[in-house]
Design an enzyme around this catalytic site. Structure first.
Site, short mmCIF file in Angstrom:
data_model
loop_
_atom_site.label_atom_id
_atom_site.label_comp_id
_atom_site.label_asym_id
_atom_site.label_seq_id
_atom_site.Cartn_x
_atom_site.Cartn_y
_atom_site.Cartn_z
N THR A 121 0.89 -1.23 0.13
CA THR A 121 0.03 0.10 -0.13
C THR A 121 0.86 1.32 0.06
O THR A 121 1.68 1.09 0.56
CB THR A 121 -0.66 0.10 1.44
OG1 THR A 121 -1.59 -1.29 1.27
CG2 THR A 121 -1.65 1.07 1.34
N ARG A 177 -13.45 -8.09 -1.44
CA ARG A 177 -12.79 -8.30 -0.09
C ARG A 177 -12.18 -6.73 0.21
O ARG A 177 -11.54 -6.13 -0.70
CB ARG A 177 -11.54 -9.24 -0.39
CG ARG A 177 -10.59 -9.27 0.88
CD ARG A 177 -9.32 -8.36 0.44
NE ARG A 177 -8.31 -8.59 1.61
CZ ARG A 177 -7.21 -7.82 1.55
NH1 ARG A 177 -6.97 -6.78 0.75
NH2 ARG A 177 -6.14 -7.70 2.72
N VAL A 178 -12.01 -6.47 1.32
CA VAL A 178 -11.60 -4.93 1.74
C VAL A 178 -10.63 -5.30 2.89
O VAL A 178 -10.79 -6.25 3.81
CB VAL A 178 -12.57 -4.26 2.28
CG1 VAL A 178 -11.99 -2.98 2.92
CG2 VAL A 178 -13.88 -3.85 1.34
N GLY A 179 -9.35 -4.47 2.44
CA GLY A 179 -8.35 -4.88 3.63
C GLY A 179 -8.42 -3.66 4.61
O GLY A 179 -9.30 -2.98 4.78
N ASP A 180 -7.19 -3.33 5.11
CA ASP A 180 -7.03 -2.20 6.21
C ASP A 180 -6.86 -0.97 5.73
O ASP A 180 -7.52 0.32 6.29
CB ASP A 180 -5.67 -2.66 7.32
CG ASP A 180 -4.48 -2.39 6.24
OD1 ASP A 180 -4.49 -3.29 5.42
OD2 ASP A 180 -3.86 -1.67 6.22
N THR A 231 1.04 -0.67 6.11
CA THR A 231 1.01 -1.35 4.82
C THR A 231 1.45 -2.80 5.24
O THR A 231 2.10 -3.22 6.09
CB THR A 231 2.06 -0.71 3.74
OG1 THR A 231 2.28 -1.67 2.69
CG2 THR A 231 3.60 -0.81 4.48
N1 GLY Z 1 -2.77 -3.40 3.39
C1 GLY Z 1 -3.53 -3.76 2.05
C2 GLY Z 1 -4.52 -4.79 2.06
O1 GLY Z 1 -4.23 -5.77 2.72
O2 GLY Z 1 -5.44 -4.79 1.21
#
Ligand code: GLY
Length: 292
Positions: free
Chosen positions: A145, A172-175, A195
């Site tokens: 990221t 799907r969604v990350g942080d 990241t």
């Molecule tokens: N850190 C980015 C993700 O896991 O999507």
């Protein structure tokens, strides 16, 4: 003024953000300049245009921006067809409601704001998707990221942008778009961003944890190191093998820090003295080497 950003890919954008700040550009816009430089670059395959796609071969991007003065934030997730997800997120930052839009809603909003739909999948990314699709079992990778933080005259702002994990499930969604895990900014204290593998970063609410540690009196470096070590140790104590995560932090006075649970984490810092340089964090941030 301090600008700190993740990975080598942020070098040019950090220099552009610095020039923008010197010309008097507001902090948020200077930070967008940094992030957008990475989003638009077709050589970077984990952010924006030319990002690696999901399991269906579609690029879905997540991004956010947060203003530490008032804690306002704008965020988008699962956004398709937009090269600069952070620019779309920025249009939501001062909303009273509807600060975080996902999927079709985020795309509808972007079009209403005048952003143009564009093809996000480059030939190179498609070729890698076709090769990966043929492999079994699936290994998730490609999660670098771009995160940026700026501190200037007691103000802090934070932003993130990513195309997320390569071959992720649709939706799907990350942080990265999540205020708390992916980024946090409070001008009374400082800012942090993360990241790495979102599924682990979310478990530690990692960016907020760093800002809380700074609020408790730790330096950005000590806060970053402690937060990363604590999350890594907690996951191990619960019988899990921690995935990769790395962080950057800055306090309201411009002091900075970075930490990682991988062997080497490169990041960029531009400081008050005018120098913009790449550094590498090792050993949870207990070793920081200046590269140039
Ligand atoms: N850190 C980015 C993700 O896991 O999507």
């Amino acid at each position: 003024m301090t600008i700190i950003a993740t990975w080598k890919m942020a070098l040019n954008g950090t220099k552009l953000a610095r020039e923008a700040l010197i010309k008097g550009t507001p902090l948020e816009e200077a930070l967008i300049t940094l992030i957008k430089d990475v989003e638009m670059n077709e050589d970077f395959h984990s952010v924006g245009y030319s990002g690696l796609p999901n399991e269906d071969g579609v690029v879905e991007c997540d991004a956010a921006i947060m203003n530490g003065d008032n804690l306002h934030f704008g965020a988008v997730a699962g956004l398709r067809s937009m090269k600069s997800a952070v620019s779309v997120a920025y249009t939501l930052i001062d909303n009273e409601y509807n600060n975080f839009l996902v999927g079709e809603g985020a795309l509808k909003h972007a079009k209403e704001m005048g952003f143009k739909e564009e093809e996000m999948l480059t030939d190179e990314a498609k070729k890698r998707w076709l090769e990966e699709r043929a492999k079994k079992p699936k290994v998730y990778k490609g999660h670098d990221t771009v995160c940026g933080l700026i501190a200037e005259e007691g103000r802090v702002v934070a932003a993130t942008s990513t195309s997320g994990l390569f071959m992720k499930k649709v939706g799907r969604v990350g942080d990265s778009p999540l205020v708390g895990p992916g980024l946090y900014a409070d001008s009374e204290v400082g800012a942090a961003a993360a990241t790495g593998v979102g599924e682990d970063i979310i478990k530690g609410t990692l960016s907020y944890a760093i800002v809380s540690l700074m609020a408790g009196g730790l330096s950005p470096q000590d806060a970053a190191t402690k937060a990363v070590m604590d999350l890594d140790a907690k996951l191990r104590a619960k019988g899990e093998e921690p995935r990769d995560f790395s962080v950057i932090a800055v306090n309201k006075d411009g002091a900075w820090g970075a930490a990682t649970n991988i062997a080497e984490f490169p990041f960029i810092v531009s400081e008050e003295n005018g120098e913009t340089a790449m550094y590498i964090a090792r050993d949870f941030g207990r070793e920081i080497e200046k590269i140039k």
